[in-house]
Design a protein around this motif. Structure first.
Motif, PDB file in Angstrom:
ATOM      1  N   ASN A  93       0.866  -1.238  -0.197  1.00 24.67           N
ATOM      2  CA  ASN A  93      -0.197  -0.018   0.045  1.00 24.67           C
ATOM      3  C   ASN A  93       0.743   1.250   0.042  1.00 24.67           C
ATOM      4  O   ASN A  93       0.523   2.286  -0.574  1.00 24.67           O
ATOM      5  CB  ASN A  93      -0.977  -0.097   1.142  1.00 24.67           C
ATOM      6  N   ALA A  94       2.017   1.140   0.807  1.00 26.22           N
ATOM      7  CA  ALA A  94       3.213   2.402   0.642  1.00 26.22           C
ATOM      8  C   ALA A  94       3.548   2.787  -0.565  1.00 26.22           C
ATOM      9  O   ALA A  94       3.613   3.812  -0.735  1.00 26.22           O
ATOM     10  CB  ALA A  94       4.031   2.103   1.746  1.00 26.22           C
ATOM     11  N   PHE A  95       3.884   1.694  -1.422  1.00 31.46           N
ATOM     12  CA  PHE A  95       4.402   1.922  -2.631  1.00 31.46           C
ATOM     13  C   PHE A  95       3.388   2.544  -3.474  1.00 31.46           C
ATOM     14  O   PHE A  95       3.624   3.218  -4.369  1.00 31.46           O
ATOM     15  CB  PHE A  95       4.720   0.397  -3.385  1.00 31.46           C
ATOM     16  N   ASP A  96       1.998   2.055  -3.380  1.00 27.58           N
ATOM     17  CA  ASP A  96       1.190   2.683  -4.386  1.00 27.58           C
ATOM     18  C   ASP A  96       1.029   4.195  -3.835  1.00 27.58           C
ATOM     19  O   ASP A  96       0.606   5.166  -4.523  1.00 27.58           O
ATOM     20  CB  ASP A  96      -0.236   2.119  -4.134  1.00 27.58           C
ATOM     21  N   ALA A  97       0.804   4.679  -2.261  1.00 33.25           N
ATOM     22  CA  ALA A  97       0.785   5.828  -1.932  1.00 33.25           C
ATOM     23  C   ALA A  97       1.925   6.595  -2.361  1.00 33.25           C
ATOM     24  O   ALA A  97       1.913   7.761  -2.643  1.00 33.25           O
ATOM     25  CB  ALA A  97       0.722   5.685  -0.489  1.00 33.25           C
ATOM     26  N   LEU A  98       3.188   6.074  -2.666  1.00 39.58           N
ATOM     27  CA  LEU A  98       4.295   7.109  -3.103  1.00 39.58           C
ATOM     28  C   LEU A  98       4.253   7.304  -4.538  1.00 39.58           C
ATOM     29  O   LEU A  98       4.828   8.212  -4.849  1.00 39.58           O
ATOM     30  CB  LEU A  98       5.549   6.222  -2.680  1.00 39.58           C
ATOM     31  N   ALA A  99       3.267   6.990  -5.088  1.00 44.28           N
ATOM     32  CA  ALA A  99       2.950   7.240  -6.356  1.00 44.28           C
ATOM     33  C   ALA A  99       2.358   8.612  -6.627  1.00 44.28           C
ATOM     34  O   ALA A  99       2.321   9.411  -7.940  1.00 44.28           O
ATOM     35  CB  ALA A  99       2.301   6.276  -7.389  1.00 44.28           C
ATOM     36  N   ASP A 100       1.868   9.044  -5.471  1.00 46.20           N
ATOM     37  CA  ASP A 100       1.065  10.339  -5.540  1.00 46.20           C
ATOM     38  C   ASP A 100       2.209  11.362  -4.952  1.00 46.20           C
ATOM     39  O   ASP A 100       2.368  11.350  -3.818  1.00 46.20           O
ATOM     40  CB  ASP A 100      -0.313  10.335  -4.812  1.00 46.20           C
TER      41      ASP A 100
END
Length: 386
Positions: A361-368
């Motif tokens: 989930n953190a990897f996905d969040a860092l895309a923003d």
């Protein structure tokens, strides 16, 4: 032990055997581990990087089909010492470590090689000789940022930035923000930070940037106006001719005066030092095109694809282009103490914490880019969202 492993771009929450330290190595309990942009890139582009690394002589970089535990920005606690290893630092000591690990005669990059599992785990192995105790009661969160801040410190030193120089940071992701922090720690009076994201511009201000620019609205190079930078080739030619003319009219041997000025660094016009912290194709060329004459450009961002520049543009503006990688052991040690002594405040960079179960989930969040800069992993935390 619990860990997060990457294979074929997929992050898996798995059980792995507890690692066993060899002679000269330490077993650590991981207290915090930062998620680095290199981890995000390696997940998707590791084969491209591995090809480049192999061409430079290192063939141990991870491949997509391998099973790799990421994590090289770590703070941990000493749990055990390898056989025939001096009992220092003592068990229970909180430490940071340069992310390099010996395997026989080879040295591997921790967290970016199958041979050197990293800190996305409850325990990991580090080299005793590369391990430093955390000083001054420094928090584990701040200590875990020693590694990325050392990258920034190395970049600033490679840029040879003087206090009176103007520094321009292009891109305010984690590494750009770290460069801003280190420029101010060096005493640079004018730091300009440029990013399209309002959130990242706000973080750059918190990190000490004197001027923040939205490049969709304004030029970061125009923001450096008033510092004597030369913008166009005719300006440099005119300056050279007018300088000689003035000395000639004063009946001075202009070549002696010029040589004396050159000896003390006064013969080169003022120029900014520009830090490229984006790592996207086209950015280096855009900097070469937009920056003033004689600018020094330090490339810190890692571009994963093929890029191109116009050499004639760089030649006509006499751009100094430098690339940086990592840091020296001394720079790593000095960075730790700069943080511990309060010379660098890393707190603005830390925008979230997750447990091992929340890494995907953190990897996905860092895309923003508007949401996060640096997310830390706490292996003991049940937190799965940031």
């Amino acid at each position: 032990m619990k860990a997060v492993r990457c294979s074929n771009a997929q992050l898996e929450f798995v059980d792995l055997p507890t690692p066993i330290p060899a002679s000269g190595q330490l077993l650590l309990e991981v207290l915090r581990c930062g998620i680095c942009g290199s981890d995000l890139h390696a997940r998707q582009h590791c084969d491209e990087v591995a090809d480049v690394m192999a061409a430079t002589g290192y063939d141990g970089f991870m491949r997509a089909d391998q099973q790799v535990v990421f994590g090289h920005e770590i703070c941990g606690e000493v749990l055990d010492h390898g056989p025939r290893t001096r009992k220092a630092p003592r068990t229970g000591t909180r430490v940071v470590s340069l992310p390099l690990l010996r395997r026989g005669a080879e040295v591997h990059a921790v967290g970016l090689s199958e041979s050197a599992p990293g800190g996305y785990a409850e325990q990991m192995i580090v080299e005793q000789s590369l391990t430093l105790p955390v000083p001054n009661g420094l928090s584990v969160e701040a200590a875990a940022l020693t590694e990325p801040m050392a990258v920034a410190w190395h970049a600033v030193r490679r840029g040879q930035v003087r206090k009176r120089d103007v520094a321009i940071v292009i891109g305010c992701g984690p590494i750009g923000l770290a460069v801003v922090c280190m420029l101010k720690a060096r005493g640079v009076r004018t730091v300009i930070a440029s990013d399209y994201s309002a959130g990242r511009r706000a973080l750059a201000t918190r990190c000490g940037a004197d001027i923040v620019v939205d490049p969709a609205q304004d030029s970061p190079y125009a923001a450096a106006g008033g510092h004597g930078h030369l913008e166009k080739a005719p300006d440099a030619l005119g300056l050279a001719v007018s300088t000689v003319e003035k000395l000639y009219r004063a009946r001075l041997p202009w070549w002696h005066v010029w040589r004396a000025a050159d000896a003390v660094g006064a013969a080169t016009p003022n120029h900014p030092v520009v830090f490229e912290c984006v790592g996207v194709p086209g950015v280096i060329d855009s900097i070469i095109a937009g920056a003033p004459l004689f600018s020094r450009v330090v490339v810190v961002g890692v571009c994963m694809g093929t890029d191109s520049i116009r050499p004639a543009m760089a030649i006509n503006k006499e751009i100094d282009l430098r690339f940086v990688l990592g840091y020296t052991p001394m720079e790593f040690r000095d960075t730790l103490h700069m943080i511990a002594d309060g010379k660098v405040d890393v707190s603005p960079l830390i925008t979230g914490t997750v447990g091992l179960g929340g890494v995907a989930n953190a990897f996905d969040a860092l895309a923003d880019p508007a949401r996060h800069a640096k997310i830390l992993i706490d292996p003991k935390s049940p937190q799965q969202e940031v």
